[in-house]
Write a protein that holds these residues in place. Structure first.
Motif, PDB file in Angstrom:
ATOM      1  N   LEU A 220      36.491  50.488  39.428  1.00 13.05           N
ATOM      2  CA  LEU A 220      37.267  49.249  39.501  1.00 13.05           C
ATOM      3  C   LEU A 220      36.549  48.195  38.671  1.00 13.05           C
ATOM      4  O   LEU A 220      35.317  48.149  38.647  1.00 13.05           O
ATOM      5  CB  LEU A 220      37.393  48.750  40.949  1.00 13.05           C
ATOM      6  CG  LEU A 220      38.259  49.576  41.911  1.00 13.05           C
ATOM      7  CD1 LEU A 220      38.114  49.048  43.329  1.00 13.05           C
ATOM      8  CD2 LEU A 220      39.716  49.544  41.482  1.00 13.05           C
ATOM      9  N   ARG A 221      37.308  47.319  38.028  1.00 13.48           N
ATOM     10  CA  ARG A 221      36.719  46.270  37.202  1.00 13.48           C
ATOM     11  C   ARG A 221      37.309  44.920  37.574  1.00 13.48           C
ATOM     12  O   ARG A 221      38.510  44.806  37.795  1.00 13.48           O
ATOM     13  CB  ARG A 221      36.951  46.552  35.708  1.00 13.48           C
ATOM     14  CG  ARG A 221      36.191  47.752  35.199  1.00 13.48           C
ATOM     15  CD  ARG A 221      36.416  47.998  33.714  1.00 13.48           C
ATOM     16  NE  ARG A 221      35.574  49.079  33.233  1.00 13.48           N
ATOM     17  CZ  ARG A 221      34.342  48.918  32.771  1.00 13.48           C
ATOM     18  NH1 ARG A 221      33.817  47.702  32.705  1.00 13.48           N
ATOM     19  NH2 ARG A 221      33.623  49.960  32.365  1.00 13.48           N
ATOM     20  N   GLY A 222      36.445  43.924  37.612  1.00 11.65           N
ATOM     21  CA  GLY A 222      36.875  42.561  37.896  1.00 11.65           C
ATOM     22  C   GLY A 222      36.676  42.171  39.348  1.00 11.65           C
ATOM     23  O   GLY A 222      36.798  42.992  40.263  1.00 11.65           O
ATOM     24  N   ALA A 223      36.375  40.879  39.559  1.00 13.70           N
ATOM     25  CA  ALA A 223      36.047  40.407  40.898  1.00 13.70           C
ATOM     26  C   ALA A 223      37.198  40.561  41.875  1.00 13.70           C
ATOM     27  O   ALA A 223      36.990  40.920  43.044  1.00 13.70           O
ATOM     28  CB  ALA A 223      35.603  38.940  40.818  1.00 13.70           C
ATOM     29  N   HIS A 224      38.416  40.301  41.459  1.00 12.78           N
ATOM     30  CA  HIS A 224      39.554  40.387  42.375  1.00 12.78           C
ATOM     31  C   HIS A 224      39.763  41.817  42.865  1.00 12.78           C
ATOM     32  O   HIS A 224      39.993  42.046  44.061  1.00 12.78           O
ATOM     33  CB  HIS A 224      40.827  39.853  41.706  1.00 12.78           C
ATOM     34  CG  HIS A 224      40.917  38.369  41.683  1.00 12.78           C
ATOM     35  ND1 HIS A 224      40.206  37.612  40.778  1.00 12.78           N
ATOM     36  CD2 HIS A 224      41.595  37.489  42.474  1.00 12.78           C
ATOM     37  CE1 HIS A 224      40.463  36.323  40.990  1.00 12.78           C
ATOM     38  NE2 HIS A 224      41.294  36.218  42.012  1.00 12.78           N
ATOM     39  N   ALA A 225      39.684  42.788  41.945  1.00 17.79           N
ATOM     40  CA  ALA A 225      39.880  44.180  42.331  1.00 17.79           C
ATOM     41  C   ALA A 225      38.772  44.656  43.266  1.00 17.79           C
ATOM     42  O   ALA A 225      39.035  45.331  44.274  1.00 17.79           O
ATOM     43  CB  ALA A 225      39.931  45.072  41.089  1.00 17.79           C
ATOM     44  N   VAL A 226      37.528  44.290  42.962  1.00 19.72           N
ATOM     45  CA  VAL A 226      36.407  44.720  43.795  1.00 19.72           C
ATOM     46  C   VAL A 226      36.445  44.020  45.154  1.00 19.72           C
ATOM     47  O   VAL A 226      36.180  44.641  46.190  1.00 19.72           O
ATOM     48  CB  VAL A 226      35.072  44.463  43.070  1.00 19.72           C
ATOM     49  CG1 VAL A 226      33.886  44.769  43.990  1.00 19.72           C
ATOM     50  CG2 VAL A 226      34.986  45.308  41.802  1.00 19.72           C
ATOM     51  N   ALA A 227      36.797  42.731  45.167  1.00 21.52           N
ATOM     52  CA  ALA A 227      36.900  42.002  46.435  1.00 21.52           C
ATOM     53  C   ALA A 227      37.987  42.621  47.315  1.00 21.52           C
ATOM     54  O   ALA A 227      37.795  42.786  48.536  1.00 21.52           O
ATOM     55  CB  ALA A 227      37.192  40.532  46.174  1.00 21.52           C
ATOM     56  N   ASN A 228      39.117  42.952  46.736  1.00 22.42           N
ATOM     57  CA  ASN A 228      40.182  43.606  47.504  1.00 22.42           C
ATOM     58  C   ASN A 228      39.713  44.933  48.090  1.00 22.42           C
ATOM     59  O   ASN A 228      40.060  45.302  49.217  1.00 22.42           O
ATOM     60  CB  ASN A 228      41.415  43.843  46.614  1.00 22.42           C
ATOM     61  CG  ASN A 228      42.346  42.647  46.591  1.00 22.42           C
ATOM     62  OD1 ASN A 228      42.544  41.994  47.616  1.00 22.42           O
ATOM     63  ND2 ASN A 228      42.903  42.359  45.424  1.00 22.42           N
ATOM     64  N   ASN A 229      38.910  45.649  47.325  1.00 18.64           N
ATOM     65  CA  ASN A 229      38.422  46.951  47.770  1.00 18.64           C
ATOM     66  C   ASN A 229      37.506  46.825  48.993  1.00 18.64           C
ATOM     67  O   ASN A 229      37.539  47.676  49.886  1.00 18.64           O
ATOM     68  CB  ASN A 229      37.670  47.633  46.626  1.00 18.64           C
ATOM     69  CG  ASN A 229      37.181  49.016  46.994  1.00 18.64           C
ATOM     70  OD1 ASN A 229      37.937  49.974  47.027  1.00 18.64           O
ATOM     71  ND2 ASN A 229      35.888  49.139  47.285  1.00 18.64           N
ATOM     72  N   PHE A 230      36.695  45.758  49.028  1.00 21.26           N
ATOM     73  CA  PHE A 230      35.714  45.616  50.109  1.00 21.26           C
ATOM     74  C   PHE A 230      36.175  44.703  51.240  1.00 21.26           C
ATOM     75  O   PHE A 230      35.502  44.619  52.267  1.00 21.26           O
ATOM     76  CB  PHE A 230      34.381  45.095  49.550  1.00 21.26           C
ATOM     77  CG  PHE A 230      33.532  46.164  48.919  1.00 21.26           C
ATOM     78  CD1 PHE A 230      32.781  47.020  49.711  1.00 21.26           C
ATOM     79  CD2 PHE A 230      33.500  46.318  47.548  1.00 21.26           C
ATOM     80  CE1 PHE A 230      32.001  48.010  49.140  1.00 21.26           C
ATOM     81  CE2 PHE A 230      32.728  47.309  46.969  1.00 21.26           C
ATOM     82  CZ  PHE A 230      31.973  48.159  47.764  1.00 21.26           C
ATOM     83  N   LYS A 231      37.290  44.056  51.061  1.00 21.15           N
ATOM     84  CA  LYS A 231      37.766  43.121  52.093  1.00 21.15           C
ATOM     85  C   LYS A 231      37.993  43.852  53.408  1.00 21.15           C
ATOM     86  O   LYS A 231      38.752  44.816  53.481  1.00 21.15           O
ATOM     87  CB  LYS A 231      39.065  42.456  51.621  1.00 21.15           C
ATOM     88  CG  LYS A 231      39.625  41.436  52.601  1.00 21.15           C
ATOM     89  CD  LYS A 231      40.917  40.833  52.060  1.00 21.15           C
ATOM     90  CE  LYS A 231      41.532  39.857  53.062  1.00 21.15           C
ATOM     91  NZ  LYS A 231      42.823  39.308  52.556  1.00 21.15           N
ATOM     92  N   GLY A 232      37.304  43.393  54.463  1.00 17.30           N
ATOM     93  CA  GLY A 232      37.443  43.977  55.782  1.00 17.30           C
ATOM     94  C   GLY A 232      36.720  45.300  55.970  1.00 17.30           C
ATOM     95  O   GLY A 232      36.868  45.951  57.009  1.00 17.30           O
ATOM     96  N   ARG A 233      35.914  45.691  55.005  1.00 22.32           N
ATOM     97  CA  ARG A 233      35.214  46.977  55.087  1.00 22.32           C
ATOM     98  C   ARG A 233      33.707  46.746  55.262  1.00 22.32           C
ATOM     99  O   ARG A 233      33.265  45.662  55.610  1.00 22.32           O
ATOM    100  CB  ARG A 233      35.506  47.805  53.843  1.00 22.32           C
ATOM    101  CG  ARG A 233      37.000  48.033  53.611  1.00 22.32           C
ATOM    102  CD  ARG A 233      37.281  48.834  52.378  1.00 22.32           C
ATOM    103  NE  ARG A 233      36.815  50.225  52.502  1.00 22.32           N
ATOM    104  CZ  ARG A 233      36.937  51.134  51.546  1.00 22.32           C
ATOM    105  NH1 ARG A 233      37.519  50.807  50.395  1.00 22.32           N
ATOM    106  NH2 ARG A 233      36.506  52.363  51.712  1.00 22.32           N
ATOM    107  N   ALA A 234      32.935  47.775  55.034  1.00 20.79           N
ATOM    108  CA  ALA A 234      31.467  47.726  55.165  1.00 20.79           C
ATOM    109  C   ALA A 234      31.032  47.332  56.571  1.00 20.79           C
ATOM    110  O   ALA A 234      29.966  46.755  56.759  1.00 20.79           O
ATOM    111  CB  ALA A 234      30.867  46.765  54.127  1.00 20.79           C
ATOM    112  N   GLN A 235      31.852  47.654  57.568  1.00 23.35           N
ATOM    113  CA  GLN A 235      31.534  47.258  58.934  1.00 23.35           C
ATOM    114  C   GLN A 235      30.219  47.865  59.414  1.00 23.35           C
ATOM    115  O   GLN A 235      29.466  47.222  60.156  1.00 23.35           O
ATOM    116  CB  GLN A 235      32.663  47.672  59.883  1.00 23.35           C
ATOM    117  CG  GLN A 235      34.011  47.015  59.580  1.00 23.35           C
ATOM    118  CD  GLN A 235      33.976  45.510  59.757  1.00 23.35           C
ATOM    119  OE1 GLN A 235      33.260  44.989  60.616  1.00 23.35           O
ATOM    120  NE2 GLN A 235      34.731  44.790  58.938  1.00 23.35           N
ATOM    121  N   ALA A 236      29.948  49.094  59.028  1.00 24.17           N
ATOM    122  CA  ALA A 236      28.740  49.766  59.514  1.00 24.17           C
ATOM    123  C   ALA A 236      27.624  49.803  58.470  1.00 24.17           C
ATOM    124  O   ALA A 236      26.572  50.382  58.716  1.00 24.17           O
ATOM    125  CB  ALA A 236      29.078  51.187  59.954  1.00 24.17           C
TER     126      ALA A 236
END
Length: 291
Positions: A220-236
């Motif tokens: 993925l490239r670009g801040a918006h695409a990467v932010a969407n990918n991680f939004k609400g994730r990485a909980q653990a």
């Protein structure tokens, strides 16, 4: 029998160097060993009476074997295995020192991992042979099926990409930790704006084939695409020290499953690599940090 034993002894004296070459090209210790073994089979079937420089002959053979393996990966549309790729080394003019080659081949540069894996096979072979093992372009040319000038161009293109990866400035660990903590907090909270604030506008996310099998995007490239990918994730995910730099790791039950390798420059995240290949993870110097 004595002649065969003598040939085997000479081959074994070159094995560390050949394994170093193959490891740099393939990024996998097991595949490197397979390529070296294949070079031995080539040697046993060859007329060795006319071979003046056995080390050079074997290097050419193992390079051809590795090139074939890399092209086979590409034809099957496989992602590289995500194994560690070490930093470049240089060889003495009169030949490589096998012990030094192997020692330095086991050193790890995560910043180079993705860059080398994204090179096309001929670029990777030309770069590894010339820049890491000082093989002349006149000898590289027939291996990659190009003229010496074209082989030089292949290595030059690869070198620009590698130098681009190496151009990221060093960042103090305390600052790395601040950025990683802010990234993880924003990801867990699903705070899109906070994620954008910590990501460089041109940030790149890449994942190895194992991480892709877990459901990640390969790139993925670009801040918006990467932010969407991680939004609400990485909980653990938890902060960790990976090969001396601050990163994050998903380690259910204390066993690392995915490393989120994060590169920070000028206070922003410029690159994220998701590393999940089990062989690769076993080789990392990894310590989970207190939250």
């Amino acid at each position: 029998m004595d002649e065969k034993n003598g040939l085997a002894e000479r081959f074994e004296s070159h094995r560390p160097h050949l394994r170093a070459v193959a490891y740099r090209m393939l990024g996998s210790r097991s595949e490197a060993d397979d390529a070296v073994q294949e070079s031995w089979l080539h040697l046993t079937r060859a007329d060795t009476s006319g071979i003046e420089n056995l080390g050079g002959w074997l290097t050419t053979v193992v390079a051809r074997v590795c090139l074939g393996m890399l092209r086979s990966r590409t034809s099957r549309h496989e992602e590289p295995q995500g194994a560690q790729v070490p930093e470049p080394i240089s060889s003495d003019k009169d030949g490589s020192n096998p012990e030094t080659d192997m020692l330095q081949a086991d050193s790890v540069g995560l910043a180079l991992l993705v860059v080398l894996e994204k090179l096309v096979p001929a670029e990777r072979v030309a770069f590894v042979l010339h820049d890491m093992f000082a093989v002349p372009f006149e000898e590289i040319a027939p291996i990659v099926g190009r003229s010496p000038a074209a082989a030089r161009q292949l290595a030059s293109r690869a070198r620009r990409r590698v130098q681009g990866a190496d151009a990221v400035p060093d960042v103090p660990l305390t600052r790395q930790r601040e950025v990683v903590d802010a990234f993880l907090a924003a990801s867990r909270a699903g705070d899109f704006d906070a994620l954008l604030a910590v990501l460089d506008p041109e940030v790149v996310l890449r994942a190895d084939s194992t991480a892709v099998s877990f459901g990640s995007q390969s790139e993925l490239r670009g801040a918006h695409a990467v932010a969407n990918n991680f939004k609400g994730r990485a909980q653990a995910a938890r902060p960790a020290l990976v090969n001396g730099d601050v990163a994050a790791v998903w380690a259910p039950g204390g066993k690392p499953r995915v490393v989120i390798d994060i590169t920070v420059a000028h206070g922003k995240i410029v690159e994220i690599n998701l590393l999940a290949d089990p062989e690769h993870l076993r080789q990392l110097d990894l310590a989970i940090l207190d939250a």
